[in-house]
Scaffold this active site. Sequence first.
Site, PDB file in Angstrom:
ATOM      1  N   ASP A   1       0.822  -1.215   0.000  1.00 16.13           N
ATOM      2  CA  ASP A   1       0.000   0.000   0.000  1.00 16.13           C
ATOM      3  C   ASP A   1       0.855   1.262   0.000  1.00 16.13           C
ATOM      4  O   ASP A   1       0.627   2.186   0.774  1.00 16.13           O
ATOM      5  CB  ASP A   1      -0.932   0.034   1.218  1.00 16.13           C
ATOM      6  CG  ASP A   1      -1.730  -1.251   1.386  1.00 16.13           C
ATOM      7  OD1 ASP A   1      -1.901  -1.701   2.546  1.00 16.13           O
ATOM      8  OD2 ASP A   1      -2.145  -1.821   0.369  1.00 16.13           O
TER       9      ASP A   1
ATOM     10  N   GLU B   1     -11.016   0.550  -4.033  1.00 13.87           N
ATOM     11  CA  GLU B   1     -10.306   1.055  -2.846  1.00 13.87           C
ATOM     12  C   GLU B   1      -9.059   1.809  -3.298  1.00 13.87           C
ATOM     13  O   GLU B   1      -8.872   2.056  -4.485  1.00 13.87           O
ATOM     14  CB  GLU B   1      -9.928  -0.110  -1.937  1.00 13.87           C
ATOM     15  CG  GLU B   1      -9.173  -1.215  -2.630  1.00 13.87           C
ATOM     16  CD  GLU B   1      -9.182  -2.530  -1.875  1.00 13.87           C
ATOM     17  OE1 GLU B   1      -9.805  -2.634  -0.816  1.00 13.87           O
ATOM     18  OE2 GLU B   1      -8.556  -3.480  -2.362  1.00 13.87           O
TER      19      GLU B   1
HETATM   20  C1  6LW Z   1      -5.789  -1.897   2.151  1.00 13.02           C
HETATM   21  C2  6LW Z   1      -6.646  -2.056   0.955  1.00 13.02           C
HETATM   22  C3  6LW Z   1      -6.485  -3.494   0.678  1.00 13.02           C
HETATM   23  O1  6LW Z   1      -6.293  -0.943   3.022  1.00 13.02           O
HETATM   24  O2  6LW Z   1      -6.084  -4.156   1.773  1.00 13.02           O
HETATM   25  O3  6LW Z   1      -7.136  -5.334  -0.336  1.00 13.02           O
HETATM   26  C4  6LW Z   1      -5.912  -3.249   2.815  1.00 13.02           C
HETATM   27  N1  6LW Z   1      -6.738  -4.048  -0.407  1.00 13.02           N
HETATM   28  O4  6LW Z   1      -6.233  -1.270  -0.149  1.00 13.02           O
HETATM   29  C5  6LW Z   1      -4.682  -3.583   3.594  1.00 13.02           C
HETATM   30  O5  6LW Z   1      -3.566  -3.665   2.734  1.00 13.02           O
END
Ligand code: 6LW
Length: 509
Positions: free
Chosen positions: A19, A187
């Site tokens: 991330d 996301e």
């Molecule tokens: C992060 C999100 C994700 O906040 O997992 O699956 C979470 N995607 O972008 C933790 O890495």
Amino acid sequence: MTTGMPVRPNPLIPGFNPDPSVVFADGAYFLVTSTFEYLPGMPVYRSTDLVEWTHIGNVATRPEQVEIQGVVTGCGVWAPTIRYRDGVFHVIVTVAMSPRGCVVFTATDPAGLWSDGTTIDGIDGIDPDLAWDDDGTAYVTYSGLGTTGEDIGAHHGIQQVRVDLDTGTALEPPRSLWSGTGSMFPEAPHLHRRGDWWYLMIAEGGTERGHAVSVARSRSPQGPFEPCPANPVLTARGTKRPVQNTGHADLVATPDGGSALVLLGVRPLGLTRAFSPLGRETFLTDVEWVDDWPLPAPLELAPRLGVEEVVFDFTDPAALDDPGWLGVRRTPADVASLTATPGRLAITGNGSTLDATAPCFLGRRQRHLTATISTRVDASRGTGGLAARYSEAQHLELEARGHGDHVTVTARAVVTGLTQTWEHTFPAGEVELRMEMSPPPTGFDPKALGGDRIRLTAVSGDDEVQLTELDGRHWTAEAAVSFTGRVLGLYAVDGTVTFAELGYAGSEQ
Ligand code: 6LW
């Protein structure tokens, strides 16, 4: 690639660094990544050329900044965003399942100290991004994944609110924004201004093999957003690319005046490319602008050559000052001491094994697919040793326990409730413990189907014993269903165990 540009290595920052978010300020790049149940939280890396990176500090050096002692493994510090405005660095992050929620930390020196953090009320979601309009209006754009109360697990797409950063309040109810092409889990939103356009870049498809990057643009930070015809603009899904799960991208200007994405990816091993020992790492790929759309180049693997070797000599009173040490829900300084036994690192157990959620463990990220870690341990007054941790359910260790005139070394493999051990007895005294990890063989060898190979060895005097060799598939992101990565380090269960040094050597050959 412009001639004269250094060849940029990929992974850009190896090991457990998912991330990523990056900002250019004061003539340098600053990049932060997620840390979940580990402390200190959110490493800050600095670079002047996007090639060489230095770990200069951490945002959350004090437990009270993130309050993760009670979060379940995999929750905690998720997906920070780093931005810079008027001489102040801001990091906004969701501390999932923690009382802190969505928090903004500030600092004038990105190496720290960072502020205690201001919780922004009214933001129930993950992956918060921070952006300002010309008039100073601050926008938080986030992924509306319910993380509290009845709403846990519900997903409301990409949402946005204007906020007052000083008082930590949302100035309006959340509005929904464009949320991708229809893949699951929209996301990792980031708003970027370029000329008259506002670009909303997101991840969708989930952080596993379906991960992808999509982008839309608008004349306003609030939308409406027009999706790029080429979405998803980057993905590895359905390909044989050596870097998979690519997504969660942040846009950055490169030193040659171009643009690039930093993003996460994994390097799965084995004939079926199923198992990723290091977890999600930070990568980079260049971006070309076509008709005012950012089109990333397919991500190319370019591992750094040579061997990276480091020895942490515990006669050095500053050895624990290195920002790369990690504890599990505890700070390194709370776990280990360089003063209790002069010239050695001491860890005093409290009865917790590595099955515990807050073990007496001091670790570092495994950064290479071929790696050796070793230590010399005195277990005459306790029990402890060398470990590789994925979680409290997936770990493996070489554990020494003193018995007066002899010392036993136990190799232990723990996989979600299944445990196997191998044991050898040595004469009393200091013992060397060593773990060697390497990619599986290729060709028609049953081992080629698995994960990396992990050899566990103990040495006392002339007696060198390989207690076992393990298939590392069980300690990988996929098998552990983990957001983190493999963390290697020293630990104690009971009594006081002391260590002379910790050696690490890694390469990508
Ligand atoms: C992060 C999100 C994700 O906040 O997992 O699956 C979470 N995607 O972008 C933790 O890495």
